[in-house]
Design a protein around this motif. Structure first.
Motif, PDB file in Angstrom:
ATOM      1  N   VAL A 142       0.831  -1.205   0.000  1.00 29.38           N
ATOM      2  CA  VAL A 142       0.000   0.000   0.000  1.00 29.38           C
ATOM      3  C   VAL A 142       0.862   1.250   0.000  1.00 29.38           C
ATOM      4  O   VAL A 142       0.654   2.182  -0.782  1.00 29.38           O
ATOM      5  N   VAL A 143       1.848   1.278   0.902  1.00 24.71           N
ATOM      6  CA  VAL A 143       2.748   2.431   0.992  1.00 24.71           C
ATOM      7  C   VAL A 143       3.447   2.656  -0.351  1.00 24.71           C
ATOM      8  O   VAL A 143       3.564   3.780  -0.833  1.00 24.71           O
ATOM      9  N   GLY A 144       3.917   1.564  -0.957  1.00 24.56           N
ATOM     10  CA  GLY A 144       4.579   1.676  -2.250  1.00 24.56           C
ATOM     11  C   GLY A 144       3.649   2.143  -3.351  1.00 24.56           C
ATOM     12  O   GLY A 144       3.998   3.011  -4.161  1.00 24.56           O
ATOM     13  N   GLY A 145       2.457   1.559  -3.390  1.00 25.91           N
ATOM     14  CA  GLY A 145       1.492   1.962  -4.414  1.00 25.91           C
ATOM     15  C   GLY A 145       1.108   3.425  -4.288  1.00 25.91           C
ATOM     16  O   GLY A 145       1.029   4.152  -5.282  1.00 25.91           O
ATOM     17  N   LEU A 146       0.875   3.864  -3.055  1.00 28.43           N
ATOM     18  CA  LEU A 146       0.549   5.272  -2.822  1.00 28.43           C
ATOM     19  C   LEU A 146       1.747   6.152  -3.140  1.00 28.43           C
ATOM     20  O   LEU A 146       1.614   7.210  -3.775  1.00 28.43           O
ATOM     21  N   VAL A 221     -10.875  -5.691 -10.157  1.00 30.54           N
ATOM     22  CA  VAL A 221     -11.763  -4.597  -9.752  1.00 30.54           C
ATOM     23  C   VAL A 221     -10.956  -3.379  -9.318  1.00 30.54           C
ATOM     24  O   VAL A 221     -11.168  -2.253  -9.789  1.00 30.54           O
ATOM     25  N   PHE A 222     -10.021  -3.603  -8.421  1.00 28.31           N
ATOM     26  CA  PHE A 222      -9.265  -2.506  -7.836  1.00 28.31           C
ATOM     27  C   PHE A 222      -8.452  -1.749  -8.887  1.00 28.31           C
ATOM     28  O   PHE A 222      -8.456  -0.516  -8.928  1.00 28.31           O
ATOM     29  N   SER A 223      -7.749  -2.476  -9.743  1.00 31.20           N
ATOM     30  CA  SER A 223      -6.918  -1.824 -10.756  1.00 31.20           C
ATOM     31  C   SER A 223      -7.764  -1.074 -11.769  1.00 31.20           C
ATOM     32  O   SER A 223      -7.372  -0.004 -12.249  1.00 31.20           O
ATOM     33  N   SER A 224      -8.936  -1.597 -12.097  1.00 33.87           N
ATOM     34  CA  SER A 224      -9.824  -0.914 -13.040  1.00 33.87           C
ATOM     35  C   SER A 224     -10.302   0.417 -12.491  1.00 33.87           C
ATOM     36  O   SER A 224     -10.310   1.438 -13.199  1.00 33.87           O
ATOM     37  N   VAL A 225     -10.703   0.420 -11.231  1.00 32.66           N
ATOM     38  CA  VAL A 225     -11.201   1.649 -10.615  1.00 32.66           C
ATOM     39  C   VAL A 225     -10.127   2.732 -10.614  1.00 32.66           C
ATOM     40  O   VAL A 225     -10.348   3.867 -11.062  1.00 32.66           O
ATOM     41  N   PHE A 226      -8.939   2.408 -10.140  1.00 34.70           N
ATOM     42  CA  PHE A 226      -7.906   3.421  -9.998  1.00 34.70           C
ATOM     43  C   PHE A 226      -7.235   3.785 -11.324  1.00 34.70           C
ATOM     44  O   PHE A 226      -6.653   4.858 -11.445  1.00 34.70           O
ATOM     45  N   LEU A 250      -5.002   9.391  -1.850  1.00 33.22           N
ATOM     46  CA  LEU A 250      -4.724   9.304  -0.420  1.00 33.22           C
ATOM     47  C   LEU A 250      -5.684   8.337   0.269  1.00 33.22           C
ATOM     48  O   LEU A 250      -5.407   7.866   1.379  1.00 33.22           O
ATOM     49  N   ALA A 251      -6.811   8.032  -0.397  1.00 37.86           N
ATOM     50  CA  ALA A 251      -7.713   7.001   0.140  1.00 37.86           C
ATOM     51  C   ALA A 251      -6.992   5.669   0.278  1.00 37.86           C
ATOM     52  O   ALA A 251      -7.364   4.807   1.082  1.00 37.86           O
ATOM     53  N   TYR A 252      -5.932   5.518  -0.493  1.00 39.13           N
ATOM     54  CA  TYR A 252      -5.100   4.314  -0.467  1.00 39.13           C
ATOM     55  C   TYR A 252      -4.524   4.046   0.920  1.00 39.13           C
ATOM     56  O   TYR A 252      -4.184   2.908   1.264  1.00 39.13           O
ATOM     57  N   ILE A 253      -4.416   5.118   1.724  1.00 40.18           N
ATOM     58  CA  ILE A 253      -3.846   4.979   3.064  1.00 40.18           C
ATOM     59  C   ILE A 253      -4.629   3.970   3.894  1.00 40.18           C
ATOM     60  O   ILE A 253      -4.070   3.320   4.792  1.00 40.18           O
ATOM     61  N   GLY A 307     -12.148  -2.558   1.478  1.00 40.23           N
ATOM     62  CA  GLY A 307     -12.617  -3.869   1.059  1.00 40.23           C
ATOM     63  C   GLY A 307     -11.543  -4.670   0.347  1.00 40.23           C
ATOM     64  O   GLY A 307     -11.306  -5.842   0.665  1.00 40.23           O
ATOM     65  N   PHE A 308     -10.863  -4.028  -0.599  1.00 44.12           N
ATOM     66  CA  PHE A 308      -9.865  -4.753  -1.378  1.00 44.12           C
ATOM     67  C   PHE A 308      -8.706  -5.225  -0.516  1.00 44.12           C
ATOM     68  O   PHE A 308      -8.294  -6.391  -0.584  1.00 44.12           O
ATOM     69  N   PHE A 309      -8.137  -4.331   0.297  1.00 43.69           N
ATOM     70  CA  PHE A 309      -6.976  -4.732   1.081  1.00 43.69           C
ATOM     71  C   PHE A 309      -7.350  -5.712   2.188  1.00 43.69           C
ATOM     72  O   PHE A 309      -6.531  -6.536   2.601  1.00 43.69           O
ATOM     73  N   GLY A 310      -8.585  -5.635   2.662  1.00 46.23           N
ATOM     74  CA  GLY A 310      -9.054  -6.653   3.598  1.00 46.23           C
ATOM     75  C   GLY A 310      -9.114  -8.020   2.943  1.00 46.23           C
ATOM     76  O   GLY A 310      -8.673  -9.025   3.514  1.00 46.23           O
ATOM     77  N   VAL A 311      -9.634  -8.070   1.722  1.00 46.88           N
ATOM     78  CA  VAL A 311      -9.698  -9.331   0.959  1.00 46.88           C
ATOM     79  C   VAL A 311      -8.295  -9.849   0.664  1.00 46.88           C
ATOM     80  O   VAL A 311      -7.990 -11.037   0.847  1.00 46.88           O
ATOM     81  N   HIS A 312      -7.428  -8.966   0.175  1.00 44.09           N
ATOM     82  CA  HIS A 312      -6.075  -9.359  -0.232  1.00 44.09           C
ATOM     83  C   HIS A 312      -5.277  -9.926   0.945  1.00 44.09           C
ATOM     84  O   HIS A 312      -4.645 -10.993   0.840  1.00 44.09           O
ATOM     85  N   ALA A 313      -5.306  -9.234   2.081  1.00 52.22           N
ATOM     86  CA  ALA A 313      -4.557  -9.700   3.251  1.00 52.22           C
ATOM     87  C   ALA A 313      -5.106 -11.025   3.767  1.00 52.22           C
ATOM     88  O   ALA A 313      -4.339 -11.919   4.159  1.00 52.22           O
ATOM     89  N   ALA A 314      -6.428 -11.159   3.772  1.00 51.83           N
ATOM     90  CA  ALA A 314      -7.025 -12.412   4.244  1.00 51.83           C
ATOM     91  C   ALA A 314      -6.679 -13.572   3.318  1.00 51.83           C
ATOM     92  O   ALA A 314      -6.391 -14.685   3.773  1.00 51.83           O
ATOM     93  N   ALA A 315      -6.687 -13.320   2.007  1.00 49.18           N
ATOM     94  CA  ALA A 315      -6.422 -14.384   1.042  1.00 49.18           C
ATOM     95  C   ALA A 315      -4.975 -14.847   1.085  1.00 49.18           C
ATOM     96  O   ALA A 315      -4.690 -16.054   1.122  1.00 49.18           O
ATOM     97  N   ILE A 316      -4.029 -13.912   1.087  1.00 49.18           N
ATOM     98  CA  ILE A 316      -2.621 -14.309   1.079  1.00 49.18           C
ATOM     99  C   ILE A 316      -2.217 -14.909   2.425  1.00 49.18           C
ATOM    100  O   ILE A 316      -1.384 -15.828   2.489  1.00 49.18           O
ATOM    101  N   GLY A 317      -2.830 -14.446   3.499  1.00 49.78           N
ATOM    102  CA  GLY A 317      -2.575 -15.051   4.806  1.00 49.78           C
ATOM    103  C   GLY A 317      -3.102 -16.469   4.871  1.00 49.78           C
ATOM    104  O   GLY A 317      -2.432 -17.378   5.371  1.00 49.78           O
TER     105      GLY A 317
END
Length: 388
Positions: A142-146, A221-226, A250-253, A307-317
């Motif tokens: 997230v920090v890198g993407g932002l 979804v996420f990449s399309s939106v941004f 900055l919503a990326y934070i 929503g996206f980062f919650g999904v991503h962290a849960a999935a990779i974990g």
């Protein structure tokens, strides 16, 4: 591993992963500027982002094999130098095709710094800490993407986007050298242990395959939106400047906090419930950014990130908790599906935007949210069965 050693490891990993992701999204907030400067359409300009993503997708599997066979230090050093060199070429070229080719090269070597780090963590850390640390890993993305978006469209003036490539090249070079010298050494024997599972064996197992699909659908979804929101915001009725558009990133934070929080929620409620909740939040965000109101768009972007980062962290974990072998290969497949989803999402949404406007992009994204939602259902059932 003592607390101080563990903390030092996390700082090094955070720096490398954040610097890597800074390079991925440098051009995203200045796509309209690139479109005008090189006299191309929005899809061609977007190749400066999707080429990186495709490079990452194609070269994840080779690096996944490599990190299961040799120590991580030389891989990181090679990746850091290659990504930095690609960035310098992007900074000096006046040829869009060369810029896109250099971006592809950057993408090809980013897995040396991200996928390989994830595998290294899965092999190094005890299972009880892996969920939370993987959440921190996601926070670094997230920090890198932002950071990349701010470099490209805010810290450096938009018309001087080339300087952003130089800054990002310096960051990746410094962090890679620090990682090369600072990461605990692995022996050849320890780097090869528990790596006897093949890519095909991983793909055949539904418990793993569904998490790969979750990565693909959610990142599409996420990449399309941004990627396409800037094109909507520069047009009527918003008429935003590049600086104003960049500030919305900055919503990326939210993702910085959602990574570790998602890891803790997964530990408490299970990965299935976390995936379902993240998917619902993501869908709610899409509904809000569909409205013709800047307040709704800002709130919607925050929800999309949550929503996206919650999904991503849960999935990779969840993926890494289930693994007893082949961490390099499994994380390579996860990132492969993740970035293939992002690349296909960008291309499909670009066509949807050209032929049907923003509304068609939102319909496409809303359909794709069903993927992590359904995966969450299966994971919840799996969590319940495991407890029983």
């Amino acid at each position: 591993m003592s607390f101080s050693e563990s903390f030092r490891l996390q700082i090094i990993v955070f720096a490398v992963v954040a610097a890597s992701f800074t390079n991925i999204y440098l051009t995203q907030p200045v796509l309209p500027v690139l479109q005008a400067e090189f006299s191309v359409d929005m899809v061609q300009a977007s190749l400066s982002v999707s080429a990186v993503i495709m490079g990452i997708a194609l070269f994840n599997l080779p690096f996944g094999l490599l990190v299961d066979r040799i120590t991580i230090q030389p891989i990181i050093l090679m990746g850091g130098f290659a990504v930095a060199a690609g960035g310098i070429v992007c900074a000096i070229t006046d040829n869009l095709n060369l810029l896109i080719a250099s971006r592809f090269v950057q993408g090809a070597f980013i897995p040396a710094l991200t996928t390989c780090i994830a595998a290294y963590l899965a092999k190094t850390l005890p299972p009880e800490r892996l969920n939370i640390v993987m959440g921190s890993y996601v926070s670094a993305t997230v920090v890198g993407g932002l950071g990349g978006r701010l470099l490209g469209g805010f810290i450096h003036p938009p018309l001087h986007w080339r300087y952003a490539f130089v800054s990002a090249a310096v960051l990746i070079l410094v962090s890679s050298i620090i990682a090369y010298k600072g990461l605990p050494k692995q022996t050849e024997e320890s780097s090869r242990k528990r790596s006897n599972i093949s890519y095909w064996q991983l793909l055949k197992q539904w418990q793993f395959f569904r998490l790969f699909l979750c990565a693909m659908g959610s990142f599409a979804v996420f990449s399309s939106v941004f990627n396409y929101l800037p094109f909507r915001l520069v047009a009527d009725p918003f008429n935003f400047s590049t600086g104003a558009i960049t500030s919305l990133y900055l919503a990326y934070i939210m993702g910085i906090f959602m990574g570790p929080i998602s890891g803790r929620i997964s530990n408490r409620l299970g990965s299935g419930s976390t995936l379902i909740a993240g998917s619902v939040i993501l869908a709610s965000g899409l509904a809000m950014i569909s409205l013709p109101s800047i307040v709704a768009i800002v709130c919607g972007l925050i929800l999309v990130c949550m929503g996206f980062f919650g999904v991503h962290a849960a999935a990779i974990g969840a993926l890494n908790r289930k693994l007893s072998s082949g961490q390099g290969r499994a994380n390579a497949l996860y990132v492969l599906f993740y970035y293939v989803g992002g690349s296909l999402g960008i291309m499909a949404s670009g066509l949807a935007y050209e032929y049907g406007g923003w509304g068609q992009v939102m319909i496409l994204c809303g359909s794709l949210v069903l993927i992590p939602l359904v995966v969450g259902y299966f994971e919840k059932h799996s969590d319940t069965t495991a407890k029983a």
